[in-house]
Motif scaffolding. Sequence first.
Motif, PDB file in Angstrom:
ATOM      1  N   ASP A   1       0.804  -1.224   0.000  1.00 35.53           N
ATOM      2  CA  ASP A   1       0.000   0.000   0.000  1.00 35.53           C
ATOM      3  C   ASP A   1       0.838   1.277   0.000  1.00 35.53           C
ATOM      4  O   ASP A   1       0.314   2.377   0.126  1.00 35.53           O
ATOM      5  N   LYS A   2       2.137   1.142  -0.174  1.00 40.66           N
ATOM      6  CA  LYS A   2       3.019   2.307  -0.253  1.00 40.66           C
ATOM      7  C   LYS A   2       3.515   2.560  -1.678  1.00 40.66           C
ATOM      8  O   LYS A   2       4.237   3.496  -1.934  1.00 40.66           O
ATOM      9  N   ASN A   3       3.096   1.716  -2.608  1.00 41.25           N
ATOM     10  CA  ASN A   3       3.565   1.796  -3.989  1.00 41.25           C
ATOM     11  C   ASN A   3       2.806   2.901  -4.739  1.00 41.25           C
ATOM     12  O   ASN A   3       1.626   2.768  -5.043  1.00 41.25           O
ATOM     13  N   VAL A   4       3.504   3.982  -5.056  1.00 40.89           N
ATOM     14  CA  VAL A   4       2.911   5.132  -5.732  1.00 40.89           C
ATOM     15  C   VAL A   4       2.376   4.732  -7.106  1.00 40.89           C
ATOM     16  O   VAL A   4       1.307   5.191  -7.522  1.00 40.89           O
ATOM     17  N   ARG A   5       3.088   3.882  -7.814  1.00 43.17           N
ATOM     18  CA  ARG A   5       2.652   3.456  -9.157  1.00 43.17           C
ATOM     19  C   ARG A   5       1.265   2.822  -9.123  1.00 43.17           C
ATOM     20  O   ARG A   5       0.457   3.039 -10.024  1.00 43.17           O
ATOM     21  N   VAL A   6       0.991   2.025  -8.100  1.00 44.97           N
ATOM     22  CA  VAL A   6      -0.309   1.369  -8.011  1.00 44.97           C
ATOM     23  C   VAL A   6      -1.413   2.415  -7.844  1.00 44.97           C
ATOM     24  O   VAL A   6      -2.450   2.353  -8.512  1.00 44.97           O
ATOM     25  N   TYR A   7      -1.188   3.392  -6.976  1.00 45.62           N
ATOM     26  CA  TYR A   7      -2.170   4.461  -6.800  1.00 45.62           C
ATOM     27  C   TYR A   7      -2.379   5.238  -8.101  1.00 45.62           C
ATOM     28  O   TYR A   7      -3.496   5.614  -8.446  1.00 45.62           O
ATOM     29  N   GLN A   8      -1.295   5.473  -8.832  1.00 51.04           N
ATOM     30  CA  GLN A   8      -1.412   6.174 -10.110  1.00 51.04           C
ATOM     31  C   GLN A   8      -2.237   5.357 -11.109  1.00 51.04           C
ATOM     32  O   GLN A   8      -3.085   5.906 -11.815  1.00 51.04           O
ATOM     33  N   HIS A   9      -1.980   4.064 -11.156  1.00 49.37           N
ATOM     34  CA  HIS A   9      -2.753   3.219 -12.068  1.00 49.37           C
ATOM     35  C   HIS A   9      -4.229   3.204 -11.666  1.00 49.37           C
ATOM     36  O   HIS A   9      -5.111   3.255 -12.533  1.00 49.37           O
ATOM     37  N   LEU A  10      -4.488   3.152 -10.374  1.00 44.79           N
ATOM     38  CA  LEU A  10      -5.877   3.212  -9.911  1.00 44.79           C
ATOM     39  C   LEU A  10      -6.515   4.562 -10.257  1.00 44.79           C
ATOM     40  O   LEU A  10      -7.683   4.619 -10.666  1.00 44.79           O
ATOM     41  N   ALA A  11      -5.749   5.620 -10.127  1.00 42.58           N
ATOM     42  CA  ALA A  11      -6.255   6.957 -10.469  1.00 42.58           C
ATOM     43  C   ALA A  11      -6.573   7.041 -11.958  1.00 42.58           C
ATOM     44  O   ALA A  11      -7.644   7.513 -12.352  1.00 42.58           O
ATOM     45  N   TRP A  12      -5.649   6.566 -12.786  1.00 42.93           N
ATOM     46  CA  TRP A  12      -5.854   6.636 -14.239  1.00 42.93           C
ATOM     47  C   TRP A  12      -7.028   5.756 -14.662  1.00 42.93           C
ATOM     48  O   TRP A  12      -7.855   6.154 -15.491  1.00 42.93           O
ATOM     49  N   CYS A  13      -7.115   4.584 -14.084  1.00 44.40           N
ATOM     50  CA  CYS A  13      -8.220   3.675 -14.383  1.00 44.40           C
ATOM     51  C   CYS A  13      -9.547   4.318 -13.974  1.00 44.40           C
ATOM     52  O   CYS A  13     -10.525   4.282 -14.737  1.00 44.40           O
ATOM     53  N   SER A  14      -9.587   4.924 -12.809  1.00 40.34           N
ATOM     54  CA  SER A  14     -10.801   5.611 -12.353  1.00 40.34           C
ATOM     55  C   SER A  14     -11.146   6.763 -13.291  1.00 40.34           C
ATOM     56  O   SER A  14     -12.312   6.955 -13.656  1.00 40.34           O
ATOM     57  N   PHE A  15     -10.131   7.517 -13.695  1.00 38.64           N
ATOM     58  CA  PHE A  15     -10.336   8.631 -14.622  1.00 38.64           C
ATOM     59  C   PHE A  15     -10.936   8.134 -15.927  1.00 38.64           C
ATOM     60  O   PHE A  15     -11.928   8.657 -16.421  1.00 38.64           O
ATOM     61  N   ARG A  16     -10.326   7.105 -16.502  1.00 36.78           N
ATOM     62  CA  ARG A  16     -10.805   6.576 -17.787  1.00 36.78           C
ATOM     63  C   ARG A  16     -12.197   5.973 -17.665  1.00 36.78           C
ATOM     64  O   ARG A  16     -12.930   5.923 -18.644  1.00 36.78           O
ATOM     65  N   HIS A  17     -12.540   5.531 -16.492  1.00 36.65           N
ATOM     66  CA  HIS A  17     -13.870   4.965 -16.259  1.00 36.65           C
ATOM     67  C   HIS A  17     -14.881   6.067 -15.936  1.00 36.65           C
ATOM     68  O   HIS A  17     -16.071   5.809 -15.785  1.00 36.65           O
ATOM     69  N   GLY A  18     -14.407   7.315 -15.812  1.00 41.53           N
ATOM     70  CA  GLY A  18     -15.287   8.449 -15.559  1.00 41.53           C
ATOM     71  C   GLY A  18     -15.523   8.773 -14.099  1.00 41.53           C
ATOM     72  O   GLY A  18     -16.342   9.625 -13.773  1.00 41.53           O
ATOM     73  N   ASN A  19     -14.769   8.120 -13.218  1.00 40.89           N
ATOM     74  CA  ASN A  19     -14.933   8.379 -11.793  1.00 40.89           C
ATOM     75  C   ASN A  19     -13.843   9.362 -11.334  1.00 40.89           C
ATOM     76  O   ASN A  19     -12.814   8.965 -10.780  1.00 40.89           O
ATOM     77  N   ILE A  20     -14.092  10.637 -11.579  1.00 42.31           N
ATOM     78  CA  ILE A  20     -13.101  11.689 -11.345  1.00 42.31           C
ATOM     79  C   ILE A  20     -12.787  11.858  -9.860  1.00 42.31           C
ATOM     80  O   ILE A  20     -11.615  11.999  -9.475  1.00 42.31           O
ATOM     81  N   GLU A  21     -13.805  11.832  -9.027  1.00 44.24           N
ATOM     82  CA  GLU A  21     -13.582  12.010  -7.586  1.00 44.24           C
ATOM     83  C   GLU A  21     -12.704  10.889  -7.032  1.00 44.24           C
ATOM     84  O   GLU A  21     -11.798  11.136  -6.223  1.00 44.24           O
ATOM     85  N   SER A  22     -12.953   9.678  -7.456  1.00 45.73           N
ATOM     86  CA  SER A  22     -12.135   8.546  -7.026  1.00 45.73           C
ATOM     87  C   SER A  22     -10.696   8.709  -7.511  1.00 45.73           C
ATOM     88  O   SER A  22      -9.742   8.469  -6.772  1.00 45.73           O
ATOM     89  N   ALA A  23     -10.547   9.136  -8.746  1.00 41.71           N
ATOM     90  CA  ALA A  23      -9.208   9.365  -9.298  1.00 41.71           C
ATOM     91  C   ALA A  23      -8.451  10.384  -8.462  1.00 41.71           C
ATOM     92  O   ALA A  23      -7.273  10.187  -8.138  1.00 41.71           O
TER      93      ALA A  23
END
Length: 186
Positions: free
Chosen positions: A50-72
């Motif tokens: 849970d300290k891996n910045v890359r994972v959070y970035q991938h989750l953010a980008w995935c959320s963004f592409r899925h249209g969930n801006i607040e989650s991103a």
Amino acid sequence: SKFFQNSILTSSFLVKKKVDTLIKIGLLNEEKKDFQQAKRSFEAALSLNDKNVRVYQHLAWCSFRHGNIESALRYIQKTEKRSKDNVYSLYIKGRCLICLDQTQEAFECLSQAAQQLPSEAVFWTSLAVLLYNMGKINESFENITQATTLKHELWEVWYNLGILYETCKQPEEALIAYDMVLSIDP
């Protein structure tokens, strides 16, 4: 994808390797536009580290592409807590802020990202689109031109250049740019 999934099951697989493998599975799912499955893979990676910045970035980008801006943006906040100057987090944050009509903040994030990593054509393209939407056509041209010099094979760059040429009433140049789009992505 099946190979990756089976390889994670072995207990001798190092945590870092498991995380990297889960990220790859997530990226494959993103390419297939299966954002739910991609998110599950990224969350599985996060459960291992849970300290891996890359994972959070991938989750953010995935959320963004899925249209969930607040989650991103929540995921981006988590990356910012772990690493203040991450250029990809700035880029994703900028893209999210555009969606929320926070133009000036988006401009600042995208400008910083482009300045910190000037070799990334996508940053310049996003900045060009934002500037175009702000009515700053000359600055938009400068940024999209920078993107075309960096990555000739990115159709989005040429498409946006075509739009700019159309806006400036230069139809011949716009057609050339659109022809480039079709030659890259028929």
